[in-house]
Design an enzyme around this catalytic site. Sequence first.
Site, PDB file in Angstrom:
ATOM      1  N   HIS A  18       0.844  -1.258   0.154  1.00 17.78           N
ATOM      2  CA  HIS A  18       0.068  -0.021  -0.067  1.00 17.78           C
ATOM      3  C   HIS A  18       0.963   1.102   0.047  1.00 17.78           C
ATOM      4  O   HIS A  18       1.589   1.379   0.927  1.00 17.78           O
ATOM      5  CB  HIS A  18      -0.845   0.181   1.313  1.00 17.78           C
ATOM      6  CG  HIS A  18      -1.849  -1.173   1.109  1.00 17.78           C
ATOM      7  ND1 HIS A  18      -3.249  -0.898   0.923  1.00 17.78           N
ATOM      8  CD2 HIS A  18      -1.747  -2.459   1.307  1.00 17.78           C
ATOM      9  CE1 HIS A  18      -3.754  -2.163   0.875  1.00 17.78           C
ATOM     10  NE2 HIS A  18      -2.712  -3.005   1.123  1.00 17.78           N
ATOM     11  N   ASP A  20       0.129   4.219   0.592  1.00 15.10           N
ATOM     12  CA  ASP A  20       0.085   5.144   1.999  1.00 15.10           C
ATOM     13  C   ASP A  20       0.272   4.426   3.236  1.00 15.10           C
ATOM     14  O   ASP A  20       0.396   4.619   4.313  1.00 15.10           O
ATOM     15  CB  ASP A  20      -1.651   5.526   2.213  1.00 15.10           C
ATOM     16  CG  ASP A  20      -2.545   4.281   1.775  1.00 15.10           C
ATOM     17  OD1 ASP A  20      -2.148   3.367   1.515  1.00 15.10           O
ATOM     18  OD2 ASP A  20      -3.802   4.532   2.182  1.00 15.10           O
ATOM     19  N   GLY A 185      -9.964  -3.283   3.036  1.00 15.43           N
ATOM     20  CA  GLY A 185     -10.817  -2.801   4.110  1.00 15.43           C
ATOM     21  C   GLY A 185     -11.477  -4.028   4.979  1.00 15.43           C
ATOM     22  O   GLY A 185     -10.988  -5.363   4.901  1.00 15.43           O
ATOM     23  N   HIS A 214      -8.636  -8.140  -1.593  1.00 15.96           N
ATOM     24  CA  HIS A 214      -8.189  -8.381  -0.285  1.00 15.96           C
ATOM     25  C   HIS A 214      -9.284  -9.465   0.283  1.00 15.96           C
ATOM     26  O   HIS A 214     -10.649  -9.281   0.515  1.00 15.96           O
ATOM     27  CB  HIS A 214      -8.281  -7.310   0.855  1.00 15.96           C
ATOM     28  CG  HIS A 214      -7.057  -6.581   0.511  1.00 15.96           C
ATOM     29  ND1 HIS A 214      -6.729  -5.558  -0.325  1.00 15.96           N
ATOM     30  CD2 HIS A 214      -5.909  -6.339   1.750  1.00 15.96           C
ATOM     31  CE1 HIS A 214      -5.622  -4.789  -0.049  1.00 15.96           C
ATOM     32  NE2 HIS A 214      -5.059  -5.374   1.069  1.00 15.96           N
ATOM     33  N   GLU A 217      -8.133 -12.671   4.422  1.00 14.18           N
ATOM     34  CA  GLU A 217      -7.068 -12.209   5.298  1.00 14.18           C
ATOM     35  C   GLU A 217      -7.254 -12.415   6.809  1.00 14.18           C
ATOM     36  O   GLU A 217      -6.607 -13.307   7.519  1.00 14.18           O
ATOM     37  CB  GLU A 217      -6.721 -10.846   5.181  1.00 14.18           C
ATOM     38  CG  GLU A 217      -5.402 -10.380   6.009  1.00 14.18           C
ATOM     39  CD  GLU A 217      -5.433  -8.828   5.697  1.00 14.18           C
ATOM     40  OE1 GLU A 217      -6.003  -8.074   5.039  1.00 14.18           O
ATOM     41  OE2 GLU A 217      -4.435  -8.252   6.380  1.00 14.18           O
ATOM     42  N   HIS A 238      -3.739 -11.765   0.057  1.00 14.73           N
ATOM     43  CA  HIS A 238      -3.742 -12.516   1.466  1.00 14.73           C
ATOM     44  C   HIS A 238      -4.134 -14.093   1.335  1.00 14.73           C
ATOM     45  O   HIS A 238      -3.434 -14.921   0.937  1.00 14.73           O
ATOM     46  CB  HIS A 238      -4.230 -11.812   2.657  1.00 14.73           C
ATOM     47  CG  HIS A 238      -3.657 -10.765   2.855  1.00 14.73           C
ATOM     48  ND1 HIS A 238      -2.699 -10.584   3.536  1.00 14.73           N
ATOM     49  CD2 HIS A 238      -3.958  -9.527   2.871  1.00 14.73           C
ATOM     50  CE1 HIS A 238      -2.146  -9.172   3.673  1.00 14.73           C
ATOM     51  NE2 HIS A 238      -3.126  -8.726   2.905  1.00 14.73           N
ATOM     52  N   ASP A 296       3.062  -5.415   2.354  1.00 14.60           N
ATOM     53  CA  ASP A 296       1.804  -4.870   2.442  1.00 14.60           C
ATOM     54  C   ASP A 296       1.899  -3.361   3.204  1.00 14.60           C
ATOM     55  O   ASP A 296       1.621  -2.658   2.428  1.00 14.60           O
ATOM     56  CB  ASP A 296       1.230  -5.676   3.742  1.00 14.60           C
ATOM     57  CG  ASP A 296      -0.426  -5.707   3.916  1.00 14.60           C
ATOM     58  OD1 ASP A 296      -1.076  -5.011   2.546  1.00 14.60           O
ATOM     59  OD2 ASP A 296      -1.081  -6.088   4.605  1.00 14.60           O
ATOM     60  N   ASP A 297       2.226  -3.177   4.408  1.00 16.56           N
ATOM     61  CA  ASP A 297       2.482  -1.932   4.961  1.00 16.56           C
ATOM     62  C   ASP A 297       3.782  -1.684   5.704  1.00 16.56           C
ATOM     63  O   ASP A 297       3.643  -1.389   6.980  1.00 16.56           O
ATOM     64  CB  ASP A 297       1.342  -1.566   5.754  1.00 16.56           C
ATOM     65  CG  ASP A 297       0.127  -1.443   4.976  1.00 16.56           C
ATOM     66  OD1 ASP A 297      -0.339  -0.682   4.539  1.00 16.56           O
ATOM     67  OD2 ASP A 297      -0.934  -2.693   5.234  1.00 16.56           O
TER      68      ASP A 297
END
Length: 360
Positions: A18, A20, A185, A214, A217, A238, A296-297
């Site tokens: 991601h 962000d 989300g 997604h 997950e 995921h 991922d993040d």
Amino acid sequence: MEKDPPVFNKPKVELHVHLDGAIKPETILYFAKKRGIHLNVDTVKDLEESIRCKEPYSLTEFLTKFSIYMPAIAGDREAIRRIAYEFVEMKAKEGIIYVEARYSPHFLANCGVHPIPWGQKKGDVTPDEVVSLVNRGLKDGEKDFHIKARSILCCMRHMPSWSPEVVELCKKYQNDSVVGIDLAGDESICAETCSEHRKAYEEAERCGIHRTVHAGEVGAPQVIKEAINILKAERIGHGYHVFEDESLYQQLLKDAMHFELCPWSSYLTGACKMEFSNHPCIRFKKDRANYSLNTDDPLIFCSSIHTDYKIARDSMGFTEEEFKRININAAKSCFLPEKEKKELLYKLYEAYDMVKSTEF
Ligand SMILES: [Zn+2]
């Protein structure tokens, strides 16, 4: 963990990260200061402490982390362009030669979005302009750091009213950095019941826009089924919980469905509660499934791609051969047009000493 030499120091492909969730802390602080936005932290260390996930959290808790720093970036043209540029720099340093960055254009906008996210005042940066700014940042990064970067635009499960615009933006910027659509989300919100998500994905399929979702997950195998059967997903983000439905797993294995796995993320979000030595990644590996390893993040998980590869090698028995195989699979499953995909594959074969002499 980061001080060790990289585990697989060869060209790699990353498909699930991601934008962000991959911002430099210094950049967040710079723009917070410049824009007079109070984050309640002044130093990189304090910011990292407040953002970073260091122990298993619930996915919901994890999602609240974004609200700490997104106000510093969202709605600012220079900031949006810069995070995209620095993202490419970060990935190039990690030895990634092709990356697909995903994000919700609405989360970075402050105009033409309802509600306006992160408690921002109304401004004049629309989701459309966000995509164009990110595209410019990615392209500048590609030029300076010599890797290829594309993007995937995210629909958010809790905001079905944004989805029609997400797919329109995918169409507008198709073949101009944007290569696919995602649904991110809270998985407990069923996409099937949100006709806007379904319609957006139908339109994406009709227009040849690639699709990932997604799913599985933290959610049940049913969410994966819905992603495949209703949203026509070509990849699954995921998907760890697929193993709760063995026949679904066998079908996806047969169909060579690509799973975008994120081991370190799965631990920190509580998506996989088992030890790494018993992690779903191991079954995927054993079955020679089609999957990739991804961060991922990384901002929130205090990680880089090397973290995930290190876990895979040290706790899951991954070998150099398997790392090569999964990167080749990632390239085969990426959302580039066929010709560019072939070029990417060739680069990997070359780097992995797998070019057959007959191919010359
Ligand atoms: Zn994700």
